[in-house]
Design a protein around this motif. Structure first.
Motif, PDB file in Angstrom:
ATOM      1  N   VAL A 138      32.411 138.125  67.517  1.00  0.00           N
ATOM      2  CA  VAL A 138      32.804 138.270  68.471  1.00  0.00           C
ATOM      3  C   VAL A 138      32.273 138.676  70.224  1.00  0.00           C
ATOM      4  CG1 VAL A 138      34.752 139.398  70.389  1.00  0.00           C
ATOM      5  CG2 VAL A 138      35.383 138.809  67.769  1.00  0.00           C
ATOM      6  N   ILE A 139      32.270 137.788  70.758  1.00  0.00           N
ATOM      7  CA  ILE A 139      31.771 138.078  72.009  1.00  0.00           C
ATOM      8  C   ILE A 139      32.516 139.003  73.170  1.00  0.00           C
ATOM      9  CG2 ILE A 139      29.928 137.972  73.998  1.00  0.00           C
ATOM     10  CD1 ILE A 139      28.762 136.158  72.014  1.00  0.00           C
ATOM     11  N   ALA A 140      33.001 140.568  73.264  1.00  0.00           N
ATOM     12  CA  ALA A 140      33.944 141.150  73.931  1.00  0.00           C
ATOM     13  C   ALA A 140      33.304 140.857  75.503  1.00  0.00           C
ATOM     14  CB  ALA A 140      34.028 142.397  73.520  1.00  0.00           C
ATOM     15  N   ALA A 160      35.583 136.481  74.062  1.00  0.00           N
ATOM     16  CA  ALA A 160      37.400 137.147  74.294  1.00  0.00           C
ATOM     17  C   ALA A 160      37.192 137.560  75.503  1.00  0.00           C
ATOM     18  CB  ALA A 160      38.028 137.399  73.826  1.00  0.00           C
ATOM     19  N   ASP A 161      37.277 137.508  76.938  1.00  0.00           N
ATOM     20  CA  ASP A 161      37.779 138.175  77.649  1.00  0.00           C
ATOM     21  C   ASP A 161      38.892 138.658  78.732  1.00  0.00           C
ATOM     22  OD1 ASP A 161      38.722 137.057  80.483  1.00  0.00           O
ATOM     23  OD2 ASP A 161      37.947 134.977  79.999  1.00  0.00           O
ATOM     24  N   GLY A 162      38.367 139.932  79.025  1.00  0.00           N
ATOM     25  CA  GLY A 162      39.828 140.412  80.202  1.00  0.00           C
ATOM     26  C   GLY A 162      38.945 142.046  80.924  1.00  0.00           C
ATOM     27  N   ARG A 163      39.759 143.372  79.863  1.00  0.00           N
ATOM     28  CA  ARG A 163      39.575 144.155  80.512  1.00  0.00           C
ATOM     29  C   ARG A 163      39.053 145.873  79.351  1.00  0.00           C
ATOM     30  NH1 ARG A 163      41.168 141.821  84.014  1.00  0.00           N
ATOM     31  NH2 ARG A 163      41.302 141.912  86.256  1.00  0.00           N
ATOM     32  N   MET A 210      38.686 143.996  75.788  1.00  0.00           N
ATOM     33  CA  MET A 210      38.356 143.805  74.297  1.00  0.00           C
ATOM     34  C   MET A 210      37.552 144.049  73.910  1.00  0.00           C
ATOM     35  SD  MET A 210      39.842 141.186  75.276  1.00  0.00           S
ATOM     36  CE  MET A 210      40.971 141.385  75.751  1.00  0.00           C
ATOM     37  N   ALA A 211      36.574 145.022  74.801  1.00  0.00           N
ATOM     38  CA  ALA A 211      35.808 145.593  74.325  1.00  0.00           C
ATOM     39  C   ALA A 211      35.895 147.186  73.194  1.00  0.00           C
ATOM     40  CB  ALA A 211      34.097 146.440  74.570  1.00  0.00           C
ATOM     41  N   SER A 212      36.829 147.623  73.697  1.00  0.00           N
ATOM     42  CA  SER A 212      37.231 149.446  73.863  1.00  0.00           C
ATOM     43  C   SER A 212      38.893 149.196  72.745  1.00  0.00           C
ATOM     44  CB  SER A 212      37.834 149.806  75.195  1.00  0.00           C
ATOM     45  OG  SER A 212      38.551 148.801  75.629  1.00  0.00           O
ATOM     46  N   VAL A 213      40.041 148.510  73.129  1.00  0.00           N
ATOM     47  CA  VAL A 213      40.794 148.970  72.186  1.00  0.00           C
ATOM     48  C   VAL A 213      41.063 147.285  71.191  1.00  0.00           C
ATOM     49  CG1 VAL A 213      43.150 148.596  72.523  1.00  0.00           C
ATOM     50  CG2 VAL A 213      41.688 149.763  73.947  1.00  0.00           C
ATOM     51  N   VAL A 214      40.423 145.955  71.985  1.00  0.00           N
ATOM     52  CA  VAL A 214      41.005 144.835  70.888  1.00  0.00           C
ATOM     53  C   VAL A 214      39.802 144.478  70.079  1.00  0.00           C
ATOM     54  CG1 VAL A 214      41.876 142.866  71.251  1.00  0.00           C
ATOM     55  CG2 VAL A 214      42.681 144.224  73.211  1.00  0.00           C
ATOM     56  N   PHE A 215      38.761 144.811  70.274  1.00  0.00           N
ATOM     57  CA  PHE A 215      37.755 143.897  69.423  1.00  0.00           C
ATOM     58  C   PHE A 215      36.836 145.314  69.300  1.00  0.00           C
ATOM     59  CE2 PHE A 215      39.474 140.024  71.026  1.00  0.00           C
ATOM     60  CZ  PHE A 215      40.306 139.902  69.897  1.00  0.00           C
ATOM     61  N   PRO A 216      37.334 146.559  68.817  1.00  0.00           N
ATOM     62  CA  PRO A 216      36.409 147.581  68.631  1.00  0.00           C
ATOM     63  C   PRO A 216      35.141 147.434  68.250  1.00  0.00           C
ATOM     64  CG  PRO A 216      37.547 148.121  67.753  1.00  0.00           C
ATOM     65  CD  PRO A 216      38.148 147.085  68.685  1.00  0.00           C
ATOM     66  N   ASP A 217      34.566 146.539  67.053  1.00  0.00           N
ATOM     67  CA  ASP A 217      33.472 145.875  66.324  1.00  0.00           C
ATOM     68  C   ASP A 217      33.460 144.434  66.798  1.00  0.00           C
ATOM     69  OD1 ASP A 217      35.726 144.347  65.895  1.00  0.00           O
ATOM     70  OD2 ASP A 217      35.427 144.178  63.865  1.00  0.00           O
ATOM     71  N   ALA A 218      33.259 144.318  68.235  1.00  0.00           N
ATOM     72  CA  ALA A 218      32.555 143.318  68.179  1.00  0.00           C
ATOM     73  C   ALA A 218      30.687 143.534  68.401  1.00  0.00           C
ATOM     74  CB  ALA A 218      32.787 142.748  69.905  1.00  0.00           C
ATOM     75  N   PRO A 219      29.848 142.532  68.007  1.00  0.00           N
ATOM     76  CA  PRO A 219      28.903 142.737  68.180  1.00  0.00           C
ATOM     77  C   PRO A 219      28.383 142.890  68.955  1.00  0.00           C
ATOM     78  CG  PRO A 219      29.226 140.423  66.744  1.00  0.00           C
ATOM     79  CD  PRO A 219      30.654 141.876  67.489  1.00  0.00           C
ATOM     80  N   PHE A 220      28.683 141.727  70.441  1.00  0.00           N
ATOM     81  CA  PHE A 220      28.408 141.583  71.247  1.00  0.00           C
ATOM     82  C   PHE A 220      29.503 142.182  72.390  1.00  0.00           C
ATOM     83  CE2 PHE A 220      25.625 138.728  74.227  1.00  0.00           C
ATOM     84  CZ  PHE A 220      25.055 139.876  75.051  1.00  0.00           C
ATOM     85  N   LYS A 221      28.679 143.530  73.361  1.00  0.00           N
ATOM     86  CA  LYS A 221      30.390 143.158  74.195  1.00  0.00           C
ATOM     87  C   LYS A 221      28.853 143.482  75.437  1.00  0.00           C
ATOM     88  CE  LYS A 221      32.072 147.340  71.206  1.00  0.00           C
ATOM     89  NZ  LYS A 221      32.917 148.365  70.668  1.00  0.00           N
TER      90      LYS A 221
END
Ligand code: DC
Length: 225
Positions: free
Chosen positions: A10-12, A127-130, A132-143
């Motif tokens: 995931v790219i957040a 995924a774009d939003g507010r 994405m990195a902190s709550v929805v996809f915290p394990d995203a490899p690129f934030k």
């Protein structure tokens, strides 16, 4: 490393309103051949439905139920609510304002969570939003935290709205944008902040093409080519 057990990447991309994150995220997804999630659209759809049903924007129980059962269908750029094309209707300032208000409610946020996570499908998701990195996809490899000055963002939003045929006043748009920034950044739940492990890009002086190129270059660096 086994491809079968590796999580779908995931790219957040998080950032304030009108930072260009939607356009950038879509272009990056198209370039990589990945899926795209516009999480703000889900908040906007919930808000549109709430306005149409004349619900109070503080009625957490009803709004949470709406968020959980949202009759939405995404097909390319077209967003359907109960079969009706609402792609343009959800972009109005009134709906954006209402979305920002209902986004402070934990029932609304949790009601939309599974729907967002279900978008994580191979070969990858942008995924774009507010949050994405902190709550929805915290394990995203690129934030990534994409921002721009308030003036640059207000100008971009102004052009977008005029192109869509809405009548807008620049000064009130800038004022609303600053208010919305303050609300999104100061709320108790999932506030808009750059994750500590996010790369910050300020696109005030960058074109969309330049921003997309930077994001792709950084992703390819991380992914090893
Ligand atoms: O990105 P946008 O302007 O379409 O989002 C509309 C509103 O939805 C925004 O003011 C705050 C809320 N939102 C949120 O709280 N969390 C997200 N992941 C996306 C949007």
């Amino acid at each position: 490393m086994s491809i079968a057990t590796d999580p779908v990447p995931v790219i957040a991309i998080d950032g304030p309103t009108a930072s260009g994150k939607g356009t950038v995220a879509q272009r990056v997804a198209a370039d990589l051949g990945w899926h795209y999630l516009d999480s703000g659209a889900l908040y906007r759809l919930t808000a549109l439905l709430a306005l149409r049903r004349a619900l109070s924007l503080t009625d957490e129980a009803s709004l949470s139920a709406l968020a959980l059962t949202l009759p939405v269908r995404f097909s390319g750029a077209r967003i359907e609510l109960d079969g009706e094309d609402v792609s343009d209707a959800i972009r109005s300032e009134a709906v954006g304002e209402a979305a920002s208000k209902i986004a402070v409610l934990s029932g609304v946020r949790s009601g939309l969570l599974d729907r967002q996570r279900a978008c994580r499908r191979a070969p990858g998701l942008v995924a774009d939003g507010r949050d994405m990195a902190s709550v929805v996809f915290p394990d995203a490899p690129f934030k990534l935290f994409l921002t721009a000055s308030a003036g640059a963002r207000a100008e971009r939003r102004y052009k977008q709205l005029i192109e869509k045929g809405f009548s807008v006043n620049f000064d009130s748009l800038l004022r609303d944008l600053l208010e919305r920034d303050a609300r999104d950044a100061s709320r108790a739940l999932a506030p808009l902040v750059a994750a500590t492990d996010a790369v910050v890009i300020d696109s005030s002086a960058l074109s969309i093409d330049q921003t997309v190129a930077q994001v792709l270059a950084q992703w390819h660096d991380r992914a090893g080519g």
